[in-house]
Design a protein around this motif. Structure first.
Motif, PDB file in Angstrom:
ATOM      1  N   TYR A  34      -0.578  -3.829   7.922  1.00 15.76           N
ATOM      2  CA  TYR A  34       0.005  -3.442   6.630  1.00 15.76           C
ATOM      3  C   TYR A  34       0.485  -4.680   5.866  1.00 15.76           C
ATOM      4  CZ  TYR A  34       2.931  -0.904   3.297  1.00 15.76           C
ATOM      5  OH  TYR A  34       3.501  -0.411   2.155  1.00 15.76           O
TER       6      TYR A  34
ATOM      7  N   GLY B 201       2.537   7.071   1.296  1.00 12.80           N
ATOM      8  CA  GLY B 201       2.329   8.522   1.220  1.00 12.80           C
ATOM      9  C   GLY B 201       0.939   8.911   1.687  1.00 12.80           C
ATOM     10  N   ASP B 202       0.048   7.947   1.778  1.00 16.62           N
ATOM     11  CA  ASP B 202      -1.295   8.183   2.310  1.00 16.62           C
ATOM     12  C   ASP B 202      -1.170   8.213   3.833  1.00 16.62           C
ATOM     13  OD1 ASP B 202      -3.831   7.390   3.593  1.00 16.62           O
ATOM     14  OD2 ASP B 202      -4.566   7.095   1.539  1.00 16.62           O
ATOM     15  N   LYS B 203      -1.539   9.317   4.444  1.00 15.71           N
ATOM     16  CA  LYS B 203      -1.345   9.501   5.885  1.00 15.71           C
ATOM     17  C   LYS B 203      -2.094   8.464   6.717  1.00 15.71           C
ATOM     18  CE  LYS B 203      -0.368  14.405   5.565  1.00 15.71           C
ATOM     19  NZ  LYS B 203      -0.761  15.763   5.915  1.00 15.71           N
ATOM     20  N   GLN B 204      -3.287   8.081   6.271  1.00 10.93           N
ATOM     21  CA  GLN B 204      -4.065   7.098   7.021  1.00 10.93           C
ATOM     22  C   GLN B 204      -3.391   5.727   6.977  1.00 10.93           C
ATOM     23  OE1 GLN B 204      -8.085   6.518   5.678  1.00 10.93           O
ATOM     24  NE2 GLN B 204      -8.663   5.443   7.536  1.00 10.93           N
ATOM     25  N   ILE B 205      -2.902   5.336   5.818  1.00 11.32           N
ATOM     26  CA  ILE B 205      -2.210   4.051   5.686  1.00 11.32           C
ATOM     27  C   ILE B 205      -0.920   4.060   6.505  1.00 11.32           C
ATOM     28  CG2 ILE B 205      -0.943   2.572   4.068  1.00 11.32           C
ATOM     29  CD1 ILE B 205      -3.163   3.260   2.011  1.00 11.32           C
ATOM     30  N   ALA B 206      -0.166   5.150   6.413  1.00 12.85           N
ATOM     31  CA  ALA B 206       1.083   5.249   7.174  1.00 12.85           C
ATOM     32  C   ALA B 206       0.819   5.156   8.679  1.00 12.85           C
ATOM     33  CB  ALA B 206       1.798   6.550   6.833  1.00 12.85           C
ATOM     34  N   ARG B 207      -0.229   5.803   9.133  1.00 11.06           N
ATOM     35  CA  ARG B 207      -0.567   5.783  10.560  1.00 11.06           C
ATOM     36  C   ARG B 207      -1.015   4.380  10.998  1.00 11.06           C
ATOM     37  NH1 ARG B 207       0.423   6.523  15.451  1.00 11.06           N
ATOM     38  NH2 ARG B 207      -1.278   7.139  16.801  1.00 11.06           N
ATOM     39  N   ARG B 208      -1.836   3.727  10.186  1.00 14.38           N
ATOM     40  CA  ARG B 208      -2.279   2.367  10.524  1.00 14.38           C
ATOM     41  C   ARG B 208      -1.091   1.417  10.576  1.00 14.38           C
ATOM     42  NH1 ARG B 208      -7.997   0.539   8.125  1.00 14.38           N
ATOM     43  NH2 ARG B 208      -7.611  -1.054   9.683  1.00 14.38           N
TER      44      ARG B 208
ATOM     45  N   LEU C 214       0.837  -1.190   0.000  1.00 15.22           N
ATOM     46  CA  LEU C 214       0.000   0.000   0.000  1.00 15.22           C
ATOM     47  C   LEU C 214       0.876   1.247   0.000  1.00 15.22           C
ATOM     48  CD1 LEU C 214      -2.667  -1.067   2.650  1.00 15.22           C
ATOM     49  CD2 LEU C 214      -2.906  -1.061   0.164  1.00 15.22           C
ATOM     50  N   TYR C 215       0.349   2.327  -0.522  1.00 16.82           N
ATOM     51  CA  TYR C 215       1.082   3.591  -0.655  1.00 16.82           C
ATOM     52  C   TYR C 215       1.241   4.272   0.710  1.00 16.82           C
ATOM     53  CZ  TYR C 215       1.985   8.419  -2.085  1.00 16.82           C
ATOM     54  OH  TYR C 215       2.503   9.674  -2.232  1.00 16.82           O
TER      55      TYR C 215
END
Length: 112
Positions: free
Chosen positions: A57, A42-49, A39-40
């Protein structure tokens, strides 16, 4: 799509084949996965999860990879070869085997 209608050999090339494609039987005898579907970040929600739960992840990446493999392996009696070219695959797979179903782990043969 020509691939489904012709009797001539064809190859489908796509940057993403994880959903909505049924290559059962002779419609899909091999798949080449060039890159693991991370997953990307750079997406703040993905990075935080990922920060909160790295397993989430890695599970998402495993799930998407399994979906891609499933485009050409459609049933118990179907067969195909799947080539994963990403040099990170060995590390990723060995680190995340718990996310792969037994029927996949039993069928893997890979060279390092």
């Amino acid at each position: 799509l020509k691939h489904f209608k012709t009797k001539e050999p064809t190859v489908i090339v796509s940057p993403s084949m994880t959903e909505g494609l049924d290559l059962k039987g002779d419609l899909g005898r091999f798949a080449i996965i060039v890159k693991l579907p991370f997953l990307y970040l750079g997406d703040k929600q993905i990075a935080r999860r990922r920060e909160i739960d790295p397993d989430w992840y890695n599970y998402q990446t495993s799930l998407t990879l399994i979906q891609a493999m499933g485009r050409v392996m459609r049933s118990e009696d179907d067969f195909c070869s799947i080539y994963i070219m990403d040099s990170l695959f060995h590390w990723f797979y060995n680190t995340n085997k718990k996310f792969f179903p037994k029927y996949i782990t039993e069928s893997f043969q890979y060279n390092q």
